[in-house]
Scaffold this active site. Structure first.
Site, PDB file in Angstrom:
ATOM      1  NE  ARG A   1      38.141  34.058 -90.873  1.00 26.65           N
ATOM      2  CZ  ARG A   1      37.888  34.759 -91.957  1.00 26.65           C
ATOM      3  NH1 ARG A   1      38.882  35.418 -92.558  1.00 26.65           N
ATOM      4  NH2 ARG A   1      36.697  34.840 -92.483  1.00 26.65           N
ATOM      5  N   GLY A   2      38.234  30.980 -92.881  1.00 26.14           N
ATOM      6  CA  GLY A   2      37.689  31.209 -94.217  1.00 26.14           C
ATOM      7  C   GLY A   2      37.885  29.941 -95.018  1.00 26.14           C
ATOM      8  CB  ALA A   3      35.494  27.834 -96.887  1.00 25.54           C
TER       9      ALA A   3
ATOM     10  CD  GLN B   1      34.451  35.353 -87.633  1.00 22.95           C
ATOM     11  OE1 GLN B   1      33.519  35.940 -87.094  1.00 22.95           O
ATOM     12  NE2 GLN B   1      34.618  34.057 -87.515  1.00 22.95           N
TER      13      GLN B   1
ATOM     14  CG  ASP C   1      32.193  28.426 -93.872  1.00 25.29           C
ATOM     15  OD1 ASP C   1      31.533  29.471 -93.801  1.00 25.29           O
ATOM     16  OD2 ASP C   1      33.390  28.355 -93.524  1.00 25.29           O
TER      17      ASP C   1
END
Lengths: 348, 348
Positions: free
Chosen positions: B48-50, B198, B239
């Protein structure tokens, strides 16, 4: 009282408390027969919510008097002093605890010299009176506050200021119950309220019991819903209100109030006069309890944070009076509360 | 890259991803060999994480080309189209996903007619290039952003915009790493970031790996710490950033920004140009993903909310540009971002 549960009940000479740590899956009523046991229950959050803590503490003194009434005069009075000490040390932020203990002490002082059994009976009568008054006061707050909600209102609440936080009906949720009883359709958006999850565990359950529509959200989602026009009002309870109207309440309340102001959404605080502490000038003087790291590193038996991580866990914050649209009290609604308006409340 | 882990790595013809669902207790690197497997990993938040999502998606196309390169010409191209479809449908909010897929498609278009093995090799080269660039870009952002932090700064961050959200170094945490590398003492206050935690699981763990001082708090505690003067700056990732500077980021970011403004605390957004979406005029046009109720009613195998409770779970929100003190990009710091300043970034 709401639905089929009671938050606290005197029965067969002991105090029953609904164990709120076991909700929503288990409805259990452990019994308590001493001041120390009640203080431990308050500290461990078997019972929580400022008004309910006050009621429980009053019963705690009554239990101790009953327990010690066969003993010598000196042991009786020394034991009661210890009861006051242990109960007043159980939690620091909610003022109702100290308010209820002061009421009970007044009764004790007036009964000094009487037979122990008579003193014990008077202390128990006072505890019963505090609980009965709390229910009446919540109904009065509900009556006054319900006028603030329009038909169809979607009301955000934080933490649990419901029947579970009081002797019945609730403060913030009492306003919603009264509005619904008056024929309005009201739905609730419940912040889950990390870290102790009173919203997810208690508010959601309590409203389900009464079939009041409730939608559970992460605390973080309140801002987005406000920005989309999905919240019409905010109502919360309080743990202590300062003489100038500053409100100490569950951690995160301040953030909700700041967001509500930005979006022009009214922010109401439902609080009985017993929650207002005229001895505290502003919110800056209200002690803020910090609890253990384990409430942040996980929940119950589950841990999700890495071991040995440093944690801060303040469990209340202070919302300045300027962000409070109105206090809802048993004596009526106080719009834009300030020192003068609050002082007049106590004089009427 | 930070410490002893890597977020994603190409090894022996497959993609290894650090399974972020298993952190912080288990450091596991499952392998992925098809576009569909990578898309499932993105959707399930293994990665995850843009920026990391963008890198993973590029590798997903490369994996599919490699897998299909022995097949017929038609099946090869049709299979790659399917790979683009399944990957672009994995998550809607982060724009880096679409940006990376567009880059890979450009390479595919340029290689049309070449041997499948050559096309597969070029697609893999492009995925490698995207990952290597991401690391360089994060180091450049860190360099520019570190000038904004004073020695001793206590920096609040929300979610994880760290090495774990990128090919390495991190965006928001990259700024902190660079500031520390330049000799400043910087400590981090990490919002736990409900619902997916997170902050608690990833940011706390990642900073521990690098021995960067970190204190974990409930999201609800940010306002109190700000009101007490315990936060000097906020840095978050993004994001998707709209052409006017509105920032879509993890749910709750907006509330942090509103609180920061109230307290005069600078609010910085670390974002590579690949996170800025010039095709989206304002934040209102950014799609906001809603995820399942089970993220709100509990965590992992634990459930704490009552059964059948209604839930809303939007996982991003939009912070308007007016609340952003500066964007930190690889091309420098953009104070008080607006349409014109952002347009100039792309022209330079």
């Amino acid at each position: 009282m709401a639905g089929s549960f009671h938050t606290l009940r005197w029965r067969d000479g002991v105090l029953e408390l609904l164990d709120q740590r076991a909700l929503p899956d288990h409805v259990e009523y452990p019994v308590f027969d001493s001041a120390r046991a009640v203080a431990d229950a308050i500290r461990a959050m078997v019972v929580r919510g400022a008004p309910a803590i006050g009621c429980a503490a009053a019963y705690g003194v009554a239990l101790e008097a009953q327990r010690l009434s066969a003993g010598s005069g000196e042991a009786f009075l020394a034991g009661l002093e210890q009861a006051f000490d242990v109960l007043s040390g159980s939690r620091p932020t909610a003022v109702n605890l100290f308010w209820a203990l002061a009421r009970v002490r007044h009764v004790l002082d007036a009964a000094r010299g009487m037979a122990h059994a008579v003193i014990a009976e008077r202390l128990l009568d006072e505890a019963h009176a505090i609980a009965a008054e709390d229910l009446r006061i919540n109904q009065a707050m509900g009556h006054h506050g319900s006028a603030l909600l329009r038909d169809g209102a979607r009301v955000l609440t934080h933490c649990n200021a419901g029947a579970l936080a009081t002797a019945g009906h609730g403060t913030a949720l009492g306003v919603i119950r009264s509005a619904i009883a008056s024929g309005k359709k009201v739905s609730v958006i419940a912040d889950e309220t990390r870290p102790f999850l009173q919203g997810a565990r208690l508010t959601a359950w309590e409203l389900q019991q009464d079939e009041i529509p409730v939608t559970l959200i992460a605390d973080n989602a309140a801002g987005l819903l406000m920005s989309r026009g999905e919240i019409d009002a905010v109502i919360v309870g309080a743990d202590r209100v300062a003489a100038n109207g500053d409100v100490a309440n569950k951690i995160g309340t301040y953030g909700v109030a700041v967001l509500a102001r930005r979006h022009g959404i009214p922010f109401y605080v439902a609080c009985p006069l017993s929650t207002i502490d005229p001895k505290v000038a502003t919110g800056a003087a209200i002690p803020i309890e910090e609890r253990g790291a384990e409430e942040i590193t996980g929940f119950g038996a589950v841990r999700w944070a890495p071991r040995a991580v440093r944690v801060r866990n303040p469990v209340f914050d202070v919302t300045p009076a300027e962000l409070v649209s109105a206090l809802i009290t048993e004596r009526g609604v106080v719009e834009s509360p300030d020192y003068g308006k609050i002082a007049r409340l106590f004089k009427d």
